[in-house]
Design an enzyme around this catalytic site. Structure first.
Site, mmCIF file in Angstrom:
data_model
loop_
_atom_site.group_PDB
_atom_site.id
_atom_site.type_symbol
_atom_site.label_atom_id
_atom_site.label_comp_id
_atom_site.label_asym_id
_atom_site.label_seq_id
_atom_site.Cartn_x
_atom_site.Cartn_y
_atom_site.Cartn_z
ATOM 1 N N ARG A 179 34.224 82.337 47.253
ATOM 2 C CA ARG A 179 34.033 81.278 46.335
ATOM 3 C C ARG A 179 33.267 80.136 46.906
ATOM 4 O O ARG A 179 33.719 79.050 46.779
ATOM 5 C CB ARG A 179 35.559 80.746 46.030
ATOM 6 C CG ARG A 179 36.412 81.890 45.489
ATOM 7 C CD ARG A 179 35.876 82.367 43.871
ATOM 8 N NE ARG A 179 36.746 83.502 43.644
ATOM 9 C CZ ARG A 179 36.666 84.861 43.811
ATOM 10 N NH1 ARG A 179 35.545 85.315 44.316
ATOM 11 N NH2 ARG A 179 37.617 85.772 43.178
ATOM 12 N N SER A 195 42.718 82.372 38.130
ATOM 13 C CA SER A 195 43.556 82.012 39.254
ATOM 14 C C SER A 195 43.602 80.494 39.833
ATOM 15 O O SER A 195 42.202 80.288 40.086
ATOM 16 C CB SER A 195 43.205 83.020 40.355
ATOM 17 O OG SER A 195 43.210 84.262 39.916
ATOM 18 N N GLU A 221 41.685 76.440 43.819
ATOM 19 C CA GLU A 221 40.379 76.995 43.609
ATOM 20 C C GLU A 221 39.991 76.085 42.395
ATOM 21 O O GLU A 221 38.595 76.366 42.198
ATOM 22 C CB GLU A 221 40.455 78.457 43.097
ATOM 23 C CG GLU A 221 39.279 79.209 43.105
ATOM 24 C CD GLU A 221 39.416 80.735 42.661
ATOM 25 O OE1 GLU A 221 38.799 81.145 41.650
ATOM 26 O OE2 GLU A 221 40.070 81.217 43.576
#
Length: 305
Positions: A179, A230, A300
């Site tokens: 990420r 998510s 995230e």
């Protein structure tokens, strides 16, 4: 600030007469969380040239700047954004080249990229078909799913620097990680287009794989509620959703923000949730998982205040 916004809008119209500009545009209309107050200026370029000029004008005005794709990994404050938002959604050209690459502009949705690759008989992008983001954001955060990620297919990326000059990153220069990418470390870089290296494949087989991934998403994810996918990064050695569920948080709510009863890794907006409610739920989940398992969950989702 209001005078600065008016001056900047006038400067934008003078430099790029055909560009779309809105004032006090609700960000809830442009994020998959369906949360967020008004942005002072909301600018939608239709060409890379308009994008370059808009970036120069806005930076010249000294306004804070936010780049927006599909808004799928973003939680915007209830008070909105005091600055200019550049929305990339009109920069959505996708084309398959004869050399087996796929070239996509930053605003192209990943689902469109996957479908174009399938029609061209190119395999490797199937994982991206259900990710509700755009190419620019996907490169920025090295988006991935089902054991695939952008790092595995991106060959080169053209971007504008803070002065509006065009550059190209190739291969390892992207510095892809989990990420993460080189773009996270350079907030003044703006993705314009990306070239993806794919492989020849049977369109029917590729479509079957995409349909399988889509069915898995429908079976496991709360797609009927606004969310940002998510919410937390996967902690090393664990799965965030499992930790949250085992902490007894499935279905827990703060106002209209809720830990999904279908998949605990997703925090959802059940209707009318505020940014404050979602932030308090994020903090509650992090606290409970920390107390129960000693694991620190890293959010995230990008918080825009």
């Amino acid at each position: 600030m209001e005078n600065i916004n008016v001056s900047c809008m006038a400067a934008l119209r003078a430099a790029v007469p055909d560009i779309e500009i809105a004032a006090a545009e609700p960000m809830s209309r442009h994020t998959t969380f369906a949360i967020g107050g008004p942005a002072d200026l909301f600018v939608t370029p239709k060409t890379p040239e308009q994008l370059s000029e808009a970036l120069k004008v806005i930076r010249g005005c000294g306004l804070p700047l936010l780049l927006l794709g599909n808004g799928s990994n973003m939680l915007v404050a209830d008070a909105g954004y005091r600055g200019a938002v550049i929305c990339m959604t009109e920069l959505d050209d996708v084309r398959a080249e004869d050399d087996g690459t796929l070239v996509a502009q930053a605003g192209a949705l990943l689902g469109r990229v996957a479908r174009r690759a399938q029609r061209a008989g190119l395999t490797g992008a199937e994982f991206s078909g259900g990710i509700p983001g755009s190419v620019g954001g996907a490169v920025f955060m090295n988006a991935g799913a089902y054991d695939g990620q952008m790092a595995g297919i991106v060959e080169k990326t053209e971007y504008l620097d803070g002065e509006g000059n065009l550059h190209t990153l190739t291969g390892e220069e992207h510095c892809f990680g989990y990420r993460n990418s080189a773009f996270r470390a350079h907030s003044d870089w703006t993705v314009v287009r990306t070239t993806m290296r794919l492989q020849p494949g049977d369109p029917a087989v590729i479509l079957d794989k995409m349909n399988d991934f889509a069915q898995r998403r429908r079976d496991k994810q709360p797609l009927n509620f606004p969310s940002a996918g998510s919410t937390f990064k996967r902690p090393e050695g664990y799965f965030a959703g499992r930790l949250i569920e085992d902490a007894g948080l499935k279905g827990v709510s703060v106002g209209a923000a809720q830990v999904s009863e279908k998949h605990a890794g997703f925090l959802i907006n059940r209707g009318g949730a505020t940014c404050d409610e979602m932030l308090r739920l994020i903090e509650l989940v992090q606290q409970r998982v920390r107390e129960r398992f000693g694991v620190e969950l890293e959010c995230e989702v990008r918080i825009v205040r």
